[in-house]
Design a protein around this motif. Structure first.
Motif, PDB file in Angstrom:
ATOM      1  N   CYS A  18       0.894  -1.107   0.524  1.00  0.00           N
ATOM      2  CA  CYS A  18       0.213   0.186   0.361  1.00  0.00           C
ATOM      3  C   CYS A  18       0.745   1.127   0.524  1.00  0.00           C
ATOM      4  N   TRP A  19       2.532   1.094   0.262  1.00  0.00           N
ATOM      5  CA  TRP A  19       3.074   1.963   0.621  1.00  0.00           C
ATOM      6  C   TRP A  19       3.533   2.692  -1.236  1.00  0.00           C
ATOM      7  N   ARG A  20       3.923   1.366  -1.389  1.00  0.00           N
ATOM      8  CA  ARG A  20       4.576   1.137  -2.615  1.00  0.00           C
ATOM      9  C   ARG A  20       3.197   1.600  -4.234  1.00  0.00           C
ATOM     10  N   ASP A  21       2.028   1.417  -3.127  1.00  0.00           N
ATOM     11  CA  ASP A  21       1.106   1.840  -4.283  1.00  0.00           C
ATOM     12  C   ASP A  21       1.079   3.215  -4.365  1.00  0.00           C
ATOM     13  N   PHE A  22       1.455   3.983  -2.524  1.00  0.00           N
ATOM     14  CA  PHE A  22       0.394   5.699  -2.606  1.00  0.00           C
ATOM     15  C   PHE A  22       2.015   6.251  -3.841  1.00  0.00           C
ATOM     16  N   LEU A  23       3.187   5.384  -3.558  1.00  0.00           N
ATOM     17  CA  LEU A  23       4.192   6.551  -4.389  1.00  0.00           C
ATOM     18  C   LEU A  23       4.173   6.279  -5.973  1.00  0.00           C
ATOM     19  N   ILE A  24       3.204   5.200  -6.755  1.00  0.00           N
ATOM     20  CA  ILE A  24       2.813   5.507  -7.683  1.00  0.00           C
ATOM     21  C   ILE A  24       2.073   6.427  -7.827  1.00  0.00           C
ATOM     22  N   ARG A  25       0.407   6.139  -6.962  1.00  0.00           N
ATOM     23  CA  ARG A  25       0.164   7.101  -7.438  1.00  0.00           C
ATOM     24  C   ARG A  25       0.073   8.497  -7.675  1.00  0.00           C
ATOM     25  N   ARG A  26       1.127   9.170  -6.671  1.00  0.00           N
ATOM     26  CA  ARG A  26       1.314  10.121  -6.177  1.00  0.00           C
ATOM     27  C   ARG A  26       1.884  10.990  -7.024  1.00  0.00           C
ATOM     28  N   GLN A  29       2.408   7.677 -11.679  1.00  0.00           N
ATOM     29  CA  GLN A  29       1.824   7.839 -12.746  1.00  0.00           C
ATOM     30  C   GLN A  29       1.433   9.363 -13.238  1.00  0.00           C
ATOM     31  N   GLU A  30       2.175   9.885 -12.567  1.00  0.00           N
ATOM     32  CA  GLU A  30       2.527  11.404 -12.934  1.00  0.00           C
ATOM     33  C   GLU A  30       3.703  11.819 -14.440  1.00  0.00           C
ATOM     34  N   CYS A  31       4.645  11.443 -13.657  1.00  0.00           N
ATOM     35  CA  CYS A  31       6.299  12.244 -14.045  1.00  0.00           C
ATOM     36  C   CYS A  31       6.261  11.609 -15.525  1.00  0.00           C
ATOM     37  N   PRO A  32       6.262  12.092 -16.250  1.00  0.00           N
ATOM     38  CA  PRO A  32       7.082  11.683 -17.601  1.00  0.00           C
ATOM     39  C   PRO A  32       7.918  10.756 -17.694  1.00  0.00           C
ATOM     40  N   GLU A  33       9.160  11.197 -16.655  1.00  0.00           N
ATOM     41  CA  GLU A  33      10.747  10.965 -16.564  1.00  0.00           C
ATOM     42  C   GLU A  33      10.167   9.066 -16.052  1.00  0.00           C
ATOM     43  N   CYS A  34       9.670   8.476 -14.743  1.00  0.00           N
ATOM     44  CA  CYS A  34       9.331   7.737 -14.101  1.00  0.00           C
ATOM     45  C   CYS A  34       8.847   6.688 -15.244  1.00  0.00           C
ATOM     46  N   GLN A  35       7.190   7.665 -16.479  1.00  0.00           N
ATOM     47  CA  GLN A  35       7.095   6.328 -17.435  1.00  0.00           C
ATOM     48  C   GLN A  35       7.726   5.965 -18.668  1.00  0.00           C
ATOM     49  N   LYS A  36       9.187   6.662 -18.668  1.00  0.00           N
ATOM     50  CA  LYS A  36       9.760   6.243 -19.784  1.00  0.00           C
ATOM     51  C   LYS A  36      10.548   5.163 -18.971  1.00  0.00           C
TER      52      LYS A  36
ATOM     53  N   ARG B 158      -1.662  -2.946  -8.967  1.00  0.00           N
ATOM     54  CA  ARG B 158      -0.976  -1.733  -9.613  1.00  0.00           C
ATOM     55  C   ARG B 158       0.559  -2.032  -9.367  1.00  0.00           C
ATOM     56  N   VAL B 159       0.458  -2.278  -8.132  1.00  0.00           N
ATOM     57  CA  VAL B 159       1.866  -2.487  -7.463  1.00  0.00           C
ATOM     58  C   VAL B 159       2.273  -3.586  -8.539  1.00  0.00           C
ATOM     59  N   HIS B 160       2.195  -5.399  -8.560  1.00  0.00           N
ATOM     60  CA  HIS B 160       2.040  -6.186  -9.552  1.00  0.00           C
ATOM     61  C   HIS B 160       2.271  -5.386 -11.253  1.00  0.00           C
ATOM     62  N   LEU B 161       1.561  -4.853 -11.737  1.00  0.00           N
ATOM     63  CA  LEU B 161       1.205  -4.664 -12.999  1.00  0.00           C
ATOM     64  C   LEU B 161       2.499  -3.040 -13.528  1.00  0.00           C
ATOM     65  N   PHE B 162       3.105  -2.811 -12.184  1.00  0.00           N
ATOM     66  CA  PHE B 162       4.002  -1.465 -12.292  1.00  0.00           C
ATOM     67  C   PHE B 162       5.802  -2.003 -12.245  1.00  0.00           C
ATOM     68  N   LYS B 163       5.389  -3.336 -10.945  1.00  0.00           N
ATOM     69  CA  LYS B 163       6.832  -4.239 -11.394  1.00  0.00           C
ATOM     70  C   LYS B 163       6.805  -5.068 -12.919  1.00  0.00           C
ATOM     71  N   ALA B 164       6.345  -5.172 -13.567  1.00  0.00           N
ATOM     72  CA  ALA B 164       6.593  -5.945 -13.976  1.00  0.00           C
ATOM     73  C   ALA B 164       6.720  -4.999 -16.076  1.00  0.00           C
ATOM     74  N   ARG B 165       6.254  -4.392 -15.743  1.00  0.00           N
ATOM     75  CA  ARG B 165       6.131  -2.838 -16.955  1.00  0.00           C
ATOM     76  C   ARG B 165       7.728  -2.394 -16.887  1.00  0.00           C
ATOM     77  N   LYS B 166       8.645  -2.804 -15.415  1.00  0.00           N
ATOM     78  CA  LYS B 166       9.605  -1.918 -15.639  1.00  0.00           C
ATOM     79  C   LYS B 166      10.346  -3.000 -15.669  1.00  0.00           C
ATOM     80  N   LYS B 167      10.234  -4.126 -15.499  1.00  0.00           N
ATOM     81  CA  LYS B 167      11.018  -5.486 -15.436  1.00  0.00           C
ATOM     82  C   LYS B 167      11.469  -5.883 -17.447  1.00  0.00           C
ATOM     83  N   ILE B 168       9.660  -5.410 -18.042  1.00  0.00           N
ATOM     84  CA  ILE B 168      10.067  -5.592 -19.343  1.00  0.00           C
ATOM     85  C   ILE B 168      10.507  -4.637 -20.022  1.00  0.00           C
TER      86      ILE B 168
END
Lengths: 154, 177
Positions: A18-26, A29-36, B158-168
């Motif tokens: 849930c803490w990791r998800d918080f980082l993803i959401r905050r 998901q929004e950051c273009p650098e991270c999305q790359k 969401r965390v699983h998806l993030f990790k999978a996308r990152k690994k790929i």
């Protein structure tokens, strides 16, 4: 950039999802650098087995149909034999339970402790505050405990 | 004919009507099963079990939910059972192999080990990651929908998806370099 690195580091060290998800959401998901740094749908698809690639499934339905008809026959099987077995099992269980109960009753009633209580204990004389006192022996039912009770003569 | 109508016809006792549901969803379920399990035989068995379970429990189907989601949810659980069974089997197989290597060697070892389809990149992912990736890329599922299939929280999905996308992405970048 530094913030992205810090967040990615946090993502690795944080133990709870849930803490990791918080980082993803905050942030992520929004950051273009991270999305790359994440694979997109089109990049992912070639690695997955697609519906179109799956062939030879014509045999699936006949097998399911056979299994379904077997299942139906199982359901239609008369209840009587099953009930008979259920009654037998219940009867056997009741007989065993009654046997154990009767065995316990008979063995406890013939307890040697009860019979030999007087033989095992003998109080010749008892004094409380330098005066003769009365003594009683008492054994509760179904127990191996023996109480010795002494009381003053009033 | 939509799913609702098909299910209602099946509930009236028409087994052949269920064929339409099987035909409609067999490709999708097989693809997901293959992505999770990695071999065709197990995936076929899992799909059969799933359709059987669906037919036998059609009366419990919630018409407010989608049949696709329900199928995926049952399939995911069935695949997990297969993976658990496989893990136990391989543990046992390893022991047998170690204890009596000659005996196993005489038999056809191919009958014990099935040929995996999932190779390379997907091998690097866990079965949970493969599942979310499939649902996200092929079905366009949201994290809530993935969570309902996998019976977990949307944050976990969401965390699983993030990790999978990152690994790929990391693997792709490595290959490009």
């Amino acid at each position: 950039m530094f913030r992205c690195k810090a967040i990615n580091f946090l993502f690795i060290i944080l133990p709870l999802k849930c803490w990791r998800d918080f980082l993803i959401r905050r942030h992520i998901q929004e950051c273009p650098e991270c999305q790359k740094k994440l694979a997109g749908v089109e990049e992912v698809k070639p690695f997955l087995i697609q519906e179109e690639e799956v062939g030879g499934l014509e045999g699936l339905w006949p097998e399911i149909k056979t299994k379904l008809s077997q299942e139906k026959r199982k359901k239609l099987r008369p209840l009587r034999p099953r009930l008979r077995w259920a009654f037998r099992a219940v009867g056997l269980f009741v007989a065993i339970a009654a046997g154990i109960w009767l065995y316990r009753i008979f063995t406890l009633d013939k307890s040697p402790l009860k019979e030999s209580l007087v033989e095992r204990f003998q109080i010749n004389y008892i004094r409380i505050e330098d005066k003769p006192a009365r003594a009683f022996l008492f054994q509760p039912h179904d127990s191996e405990m023996i109480f010795v009770w002494a009381e003053k003569n009033i | 004919m939509d799913d609702k109508q098909l299910i209602e016809n099946c509930l009236k006792g028409d087994v052949d009507e269920f064929k339409k549901i099987v035909d409609k969803y067999r490709g999708k379920t097989m693809a997901l099963a293959l992505n999770i399990l990695g071999n065709k035989e197990d995936a076929e068995d899992a799909c059969q079990d799933v359709f059987m379970k669906v037919y036998l429990n059609l009366d419990k189907f919630d018409f407010k939910k989608s049949l696709n989601n329900w199928l995926y949810s049952i399939l995911y659980n069935r695949c997990l059972d297969y993976l658990r069974k496989k893990r136990r089997f391989y543990k046992f197989f390893k022991k047998v192999k170690r204890d009596s290597f000659q005996f196993v060697n005489k038999k056809n070892s191919n009958s014990f080990e099935r040929q995996p389809i999932v190779q390379g990149v997907l091998k690097e992912l866990s079965h949970k990651e493969r599942t979310v990736l499939f649902l996200w890329a092929n079905e366009g599922y949201t994290s809530e929908e993935m969570a309902s299939v996998m019976k977990c929280s949307s944050s976990t999905a969401r965390v699983h998806l993030f990790k999978a996308r990152k690994k790929i992405k990391a693997i792709l970048e490595k290959e490009n370099v």
